[in-house]
Design a protein around this motif. Structure first.
Motif: not given
Length: 428
Positions: A133-134, A159, A183, A185, A200
């Motif tokens: 998880d970013s 991510d 997500p 991404s 990202q």
């Protein structure tokens, strides 16, 4: 419990005390591998540490009034170890599927803090976290960098970039739940994948991690072959490179490995089904292979165990891919592929990272080559070669000490007795 609390408090106090004392620290080393690239072990040296970096290396055991002296005369000293593939915010267990829908980003960061400390105490002073998880991992990265949380230096992707429905997307839950958890991404088509890469980077990614092929632990029976199209791979690599980021690919199937390397990708994680064409592409481009042998060993053992907690889809892929990874690394090493140490820890248990060394040696690397893969090799792979990976003047004072000689018995690295990270002692 009282002893445990006392030990934790003592370690914390030691770290604070050492960092707060005089700027100059004298590490007196009985044996020291200053630059693993040379393979030369020197005896009777003092590493002079100033402001978190190696200032100079003196012959004999020296010190100065007011300086901090660390006596490692009876130990073997070497640079802090680097793990090029971890997942700090989680650890595979029978409740992993439930944790995916019950833990917030903040809770994942707290879990990561626990595992970051465990990783540091095992002697790993730098890691690359590839797929988390970013929000959670970028917060943890900042906390360890500031010293608010004891842990290694963190290079983080956040991510992973994945195709819709592929490895890296959310699988195995109700459809409405998957839409909530998916997500940003995840992408389809070259333009959308460029967007995902750029977002990202915008969020704070140091490196771009993609899932070029299917994966063992995604809860879907989609195989281990190529998932992104060639056009999508080219778009991803181009977008990342234009923004100054390297791209590394989770890749098992030979088709996905080769397509990614042809697209200009920088490194491969796992590489299970690489072939002669793959080896030629690795050597032509100078890309690194991160074999993650521990992950293959772990999933194969779990899948074959009476206590197997994998889903049927995961079990089938684990039994297929896991046993093949050791031979893959053997062929890659024999073919001259550059190898960077990485474990995929989080699949296996945090803190056990050094068990990868024995597997690398089993795959044909010498103990020195295995150590090089986790120091100078991994530092070069992560674009940090001028900062870490050796103990030459100007580099970070990241160092560990063990009893015995890891170049004779690499399993010695599973029992690290001393850890310094950035000039601060965390384990003594």
């Amino acid at each position: 419990m009282k002893n445990l609390i006392s030990g934790v408090a003592l370690a914390a106090a030691l770290a604070v005390a050492v960092s707060a004392q005089a700027a100059t620290t004298f590490v007196q080393a009985g044996k020291v591998l200053i630059d693993p690239a040379s393979g030369k072990v020197e005896t009777g040296k003092t590493l002079v540490i100033v402001d978190g970096k190696v200032s100079r290396i003196a012959d004999g055991y020296v010190s100065e009034p007011g300086g901090v002296v660390i006596d490692l005369k009876g130990s073997f000293v070497l640079p802090g170890l680097i793990d090029s593939h971890v997942h700090l915010t989680s650890e595979q267990n029978p409740n992993s599927e439930l944790e995916g829908v019950t833990q917030s980003s903040s809770q994942q960061a707290m879990v990561g803090a626990r595992y970051a400390k465990r990783t540091l105490m095992a002697g790993f002073t730098t890691v690359a976290d590839l797929g988390a998880d970013s929000e959670a991992i970028f917060a943890l990265r900042a906390a360890t960098a500031k010293g608010d949380v004891p842990g290694p230096r963190i290079v983080a992707s956040g991510d992973a970039i994945s195709i819709h429905g592929g490895h890296g997307d959310v699988n195995g839950y109700r459809e409405d739940v998957m839409h909530v958890l998916r997500p940003g991404s995840v992408c389809s088509g070259p333009d959308d994948c460029r967007r995902a890469v750029r977002e990202q980077v915008w969020k704070g990614a140091d490196v771009i991690k993609i899932t070029a092929t299917g994966g063992v632990l995604s809860n879907t029976a989609a195989g281990l072959g190529q998932q992104f199209s060639d056009e999508e791979l080219t778009a991803i690599v181009d977008a990342a490179h234009r923004m100054g980021r390297k791209v590394t690919a989770h890749a098992h199937g030979g088709d996905g490995i080769n397509a990614f390397l042809k697209a200009g990708g920088d490194s491969i994680e796992h590489g299970t089904y690489l072939d002669a064409a793959s080896i030629a592409l690795f050597k032509k481009s100078g890309a690194y292979l991160v074999p993650t042998l521990m992950a293959g060993d772990f999933v194969a053992r779990i899948a074959a165990s009476p206590k197997n907690f994998f889903t049927p889809a995961q079990t089938a892929k684990a039994l297929e891919a896991g046993p093949k990874m050791l031979d893959m690394a053997r062929r890659a090493h024999a073919g001259g592929v550059k190898i960077a140490f990485g474990t995929d820890t989080g699949v296996s248990a945090h803190g056990d990272n050094a068990q990868e060394f024995a597997l690398l040696v089993k795959a044909g690397l010498t103990p020195l080559e295995a150590v090089q893969s986790a120091t100078v090799g991994a530092a070069d792979h992560l674009n940090l070669g001028s900062q870490i990976g050796a103990l030459t003047p100007g580099r970070a004072a990241d160092l560990i000490a063990v009893q015995g000689d890891p170049l004779a018995d690499v399993t010695t690295l599973q029992s690290v007795g001393f850890v310094m990270n950035g000039g601060v002692v965390y384990k003594d």
